[in-house]
Enzyme design. Structure first.
Site, PDB file in Angstrom:
ATOM      1  N   LYS A 115      -1.835  -4.515 -12.105  1.00  9.78           N
ATOM      2  CA  LYS A 115      -2.574  -4.757 -10.650  1.00  9.78           C
ATOM      3  C   LYS A 115      -3.361  -3.731 -10.543  1.00  9.78           C
ATOM      4  O   LYS A 115      -3.764  -2.705 -11.393  1.00  9.78           O
ATOM      5  CB  LYS A 115      -1.402  -4.406  -9.767  1.00  9.78           C
ATOM      6  CG  LYS A 115      -1.617  -4.833  -8.451  1.00  9.78           C
ATOM      7  CD  LYS A 115      -1.209  -6.374  -8.347  1.00  9.78           C
ATOM      8  CE  LYS A 115      -1.615  -7.238  -6.981  1.00  9.78           C
ATOM      9  NZ  LYS A 115      -1.218  -8.354  -6.855  1.00  9.78           N
ATOM     10  N   ASP A 155      -6.097 -10.952  -4.906  1.00 10.63           N
ATOM     11  CA  ASP A 155      -5.026 -10.844  -3.871  1.00 10.63           C
ATOM     12  C   ASP A 155      -5.402 -10.417  -2.622  1.00 10.63           C
ATOM     13  O   ASP A 155      -6.568 -10.894  -2.417  1.00 10.63           O
ATOM     14  CB  ASP A 155      -4.312  -9.467  -4.642  1.00 10.63           C
ATOM     15  CG  ASP A 155      -3.040  -8.873  -3.576  1.00 10.63           C
ATOM     16  OD1 ASP A 155      -1.977  -9.797  -4.226  1.00 10.63           O
ATOM     17  OD2 ASP A 155      -2.992  -8.397  -3.013  1.00 10.63           O
TER      18      ASP A 155
HETATM   19  P1  NDP Z   1      -5.121 -12.615   2.089  1.00 13.43           P
HETATM   20  O1  NDP Z   1      -6.409 -11.380   2.072  1.00 13.43           O
HETATM   21  O2  NDP Z   1      -6.127 -13.954   1.902  1.00 13.43           O
HETATM   22  O3  NDP Z   1      -4.754 -12.623   3.487  1.00 13.43           O
HETATM   23  C1  NDP Z   1      -3.755 -11.496   3.951  1.00 13.43           C
HETATM   24  C2  NDP Z   1      -3.241 -11.881   5.228  1.00 13.43           C
HETATM   25  O4  NDP Z   1      -2.449 -11.042   5.647  1.00 13.43           O
HETATM   26  C3  NDP Z   1      -4.652 -11.858   6.319  1.00 13.43           C
HETATM   27  O5  NDP Z   1      -4.172 -12.826   7.346  1.00 13.43           O
HETATM   28  C4  NDP Z   1      -4.423 -10.363   6.738  1.00 13.43           C
HETATM   29  O6  NDP Z   1      -4.855 -10.332   8.108  1.00 13.43           O
HETATM   30  C5  NDP Z   1      -2.969 -10.171   6.805  1.00 13.43           C
HETATM   31  N1  NDP Z   1      -2.583  -8.852   6.384  1.00 13.43           N
HETATM   32  C6  NDP Z   1      -3.165  -8.015   5.648  1.00 13.43           C
HETATM   33  N2  NDP Z   1      -2.847  -6.755   5.821  1.00 13.43           N
HETATM   34  C7  NDP Z   1      -1.984  -6.783   6.958  1.00 13.43           C
HETATM   35  C8  NDP Z   1      -1.425  -5.912   7.586  1.00 13.43           C
HETATM   36  N3  NDP Z   1      -1.539  -4.493   7.058  1.00 13.43           N
HETATM   37  N4  NDP Z   1      -0.680  -6.190   8.690  1.00 13.43           N
HETATM   38  C9  NDP Z   1      -0.738  -7.431   9.383  1.00 13.43           C
HETATM   39  N5  NDP Z   1      -1.493  -8.309   8.550  1.00 13.43           N
HETATM   40  C10 NDP Z   1      -1.990  -7.876   7.310  1.00 13.43           C
HETATM   41  O7  NDP Z   1      -3.984 -12.315   1.062  1.00 13.43           O
HETATM   42  P2  NDP Z   1      -3.251 -13.225   0.523  1.00 13.43           P
HETATM   43  O8  NDP Z   1      -2.882 -14.287   1.276  1.00 13.43           O
HETATM   44  O9  NDP Z   1      -3.699 -13.671  -1.008  1.00 13.43           O
HETATM   45  O10 NDP Z   1      -1.974 -12.201   0.014  1.00 13.43           O
HETATM   46  C11 NDP Z   1      -0.873 -12.232   0.988  1.00 13.43           C
HETATM   47  C12 NDP Z   1       0.162 -11.433   0.256  1.00 13.43           C
HETATM   48  O11 NDP Z   1       0.638 -12.355  -0.841  1.00 13.43           O
HETATM   49  C13 NDP Z   1       0.026 -10.137  -0.201  1.00 13.43           C
HETATM   50  O12 NDP Z   1       1.262  -9.329  -0.166  1.00 13.43           O
HETATM   51  C14 NDP Z   1      -0.168 -10.516  -1.843  1.00 13.43           C
HETATM   52  O13 NDP Z   1       0.121  -9.230  -2.595  1.00 13.43           O
HETATM   53  C15 NDP Z   1       0.811 -11.672  -1.942  1.00 13.43           C
HETATM   54  N6  NDP Z   1       0.520 -12.519  -2.894  1.00 13.43           N
HETATM   55  C16 NDP Z   1      -0.822 -13.172  -3.229  1.00 13.43           C
HETATM   56  C17 NDP Z   1      -0.794 -14.036  -4.254  1.00 13.43           C
HETATM   57  C18 NDP Z   1      -2.262 -14.985  -4.266  1.00 13.43           C
HETATM   58  O14 NDP Z   1      -2.147 -15.750  -5.065  1.00 13.43           O
HETATM   59  N7  NDP Z   1      -3.075 -14.530  -3.264  1.00 13.43           N
HETATM   60  C19 NDP Z   1       0.026 -14.247  -5.177  1.00 13.43           C
HETATM   61  C20 NDP Z   1       1.260 -13.418  -5.004  1.00 13.43           C
HETATM   62  C21 NDP Z   1       1.675 -12.689  -3.840  1.00 13.43           C
HETATM   63  P3  NDP Z   1      -6.322  -9.749   8.255  1.00 13.43           P
HETATM   64  O15 NDP Z   1      -7.553 -10.818   7.858  1.00 13.43           O
HETATM   65  O16 NDP Z   1      -6.528  -9.404   9.806  1.00 13.43           O
HETATM   66  O17 NDP Z   1      -6.559  -8.494   7.482  1.00 13.43           O
END
Ligand code: NDP
Length: 433
Positions: A115, A155
């Site tokens: 990571k 991510d």
């Molecule tokens: P994105 O950046 O596309 O989206 C993240 C979302 O979560 C946004 O809506 C963001 O809001 C919100 N968010 C982020 N940090 C916070 C916080 N501290 N408090 C509240 N909301 C928050 O990321 P992903 O969708 O790719 O990833 C989401 C999760 O899934 C993570 O834990 C990641 O590690 C996990 N994951 C992702 C994979 C992938 O293929 N993308 C694979 C497996 C796991 P805002 O826009 O306001 O920041």
């Protein structure tokens, strides 16, 4: 804790794994102690930390921290995403890398755990600034990665735009057109269905779990947190399967739409405009927008936390149980705190840990690596059907592992044991390394 100070998320992830694999360890205690199995699995093979200087639109030099943790290569090249978010630090990347080892093992594909990321915040930056940052980041990272050594992906904060800039810089410096990153655009080696994979995979897993409990996802009311890549495509697949998702959130607030989230509106706000959820009401006047957090207070059958780590606390778990929620499946990595997980499990809620239920993203990344190696592209249907099979197999694999250790229905234990066993066997077979 003394060896890895100030890394609470890493301690949390290790505690969860070690607590649940206890029966496996106890059955082989002497041998595992002699082989220092637990010490070896918690120490990354390599950690690279570097300076990322870049110039902003005002001509000012900015400096960020870059990091890549190459945690475990026992079963394949390191594989795991890059996170760009101001909260990123060594402990968070180590927790994610550690989880990734077992998740990748559960996919059944030959990928090790890694990571990386940076404390750079892409939010509010111009495309040129994001490009300048990505080029500087890759100028150092390219010395440590490669199609057969370490293959990063996206991510939080790293989507198609960032992967494109990173890939361009890798190619420019190394002179190699190879599958060194996944999540690439479709015109330069990306896989169909990769964008959708984590969210779709999460829902395929949930569907199978419900099916094996004589239930059906169709007709269910679902709450989702997050509004990023995972959340959007989880909502899309839920709607395709006849369920209704009524919430989503970002880091400033959340939306409740009793008629079901309007996916076109959400995609337009988040993917096209890169705007905030406050705009959702302009598209759906009957919806509600609330500042702060609160999706877990909404009555639902199923909850899918898809935002970030530690976003579902004990009081949220209590509210979900009181509202009759029957299943929580993690789309994000470690969104549920340890005490909330325990409460859900003790109160009869089916609980699927992210390392199992969100493994569809990395699994499809591994399928992208296969396509790059054979220089072919598979159809959407082919990739999607492989993804579905993988998610169904993961469910049965962790369900069986839990049963083998008399922990039927405990999918946290099942996932940790099944993921750990395979990596451990490979490590022991390869000697002291
Ligand atoms: P994105 O950046 O596309 O989206 C993240 C979302 O979560 C946004 O809506 C963001 O809001 C919100 N968010 C982020 N940090 C916070 C916080 N501290 N408090 C509240 N909301 C928050 O990321 P992903 O969708 O790719 O990833 C989401 C999760 O899934 C993570 O834990 C990641 O590690 C996990 N994951 C992702 C994979 C992938 O293929 N993308 C694979 C497996 C796991 P805002 O826009 O306001 O920041």
């Amino acid at each position: 804790i003394a060896k890895n100070p100030s890394e609470p998320e890493f301690h949390q992830a290790v505690t969860e794994v070690f607590e649940t694999i206890r029966p496996l360890i106890e059955a082989n205690e002497e041998e595992y102690k002699k082989q220092a199995v637990l010490e070896r699995i918690t120490e990354p093979e390599r950690m690279i930390k570097f300076r990322v200087p870049w110039v902003d639109d005002n001509g000012q030099v900015q400096v960020n921290m870059g990091i890549r943790v190459q945690f475990n290569s026992a079963i394949g090249p390191y594989k795991g995403g890059l996170r760009f978010h101001p909260s990123v630090n060594q402990g968070i990347i180590k927790f994610l890398g550690f989880e990734q080892i077992f998740k990748n093992s559960l996919t059944g594909l030959p990928i090790g755990g890694g990571k990386g990321g940076s404390d750079f915040d892409p939010k509010g930056k111009s495309d040129r600034e994001v490009m300048a940052f990505c080029q500087s980041f890759m100028t150092e990272l390219c010395k440590h990665i490669g199609a057969d050594t370490d293959v990063p992906a996206g991510d939080i904060g790293v989507g198609g735009r960032e992967i494109g800039y990173l890939f361009g810089q890798y190619k420019r410096i190394k002179g190699l057109y190879e599958g060194v990153l996944t999540g690439k655009g479709l015109t330069y080696g990306g896989s169909l269905a990769r964008t959708e994979a984590t969210g779709y995979g999460l829902v395929y897993f949930t569907e199978e779990m419900l099916k094996c409990h004589d239930d059906d996802i169709a007709g269910k009311t679902i709450v989702v947190s997050g509004a990023g890549n995972v959340a959007i495509y989880a909502i899309e697949k839920c709607h395709q399967l006849g369920a209704k998702v009524v919430t989503c959130s970002d880091s400033t607030g959340w939306v409740y739409d009793p008629e079901g989230i309007d996916l076109d509106a959400l995609k337009e706000i988040k993917e096209v405009k890169r705007a905030r959820l406050t705009e959702y009401k302009n598209y759906r006047p009957n919806s509600e927008y609330h500042e702060g957090r609160g999706v877990w207070s909404v009555k639902c059958d199923v909850a899918l936390p898809c935002a970030t780590q530690n976003e579902l606390f004990l009081e949220d778990a209590k509210q979900l149980v009181a509202n009759g929620c029957i299943a929580v499946c993690e789309g994000a990595n470690m969104p549920t705190t340890l005490d909330a997980t325990k409460y859900l499990q003790e109160n009869g809620v089916m609980f699927a840990p992210g390392k199992a239920s969100n493994a569809g993203g990395v699994a499809t990344s591994a399928l992208e690596m296969s396509q790059n190696s054979e220089r072919l592209s598979w159809t959407f249907e082919e990739v999607d059907s492989k993804l579905k099979n993988i998610m169904v197999n993961i469910y049965h694999n962790i369900d069986d592992a839990a049963k083998r250790y008399n922990k039927e229905g405990d999918y946290v234990t099942g996932a940790n044991i099944a993921g750990f066993e395979k990596v451990l066997n490979a490590m022991l077979a390869q000697g002291v390394c």
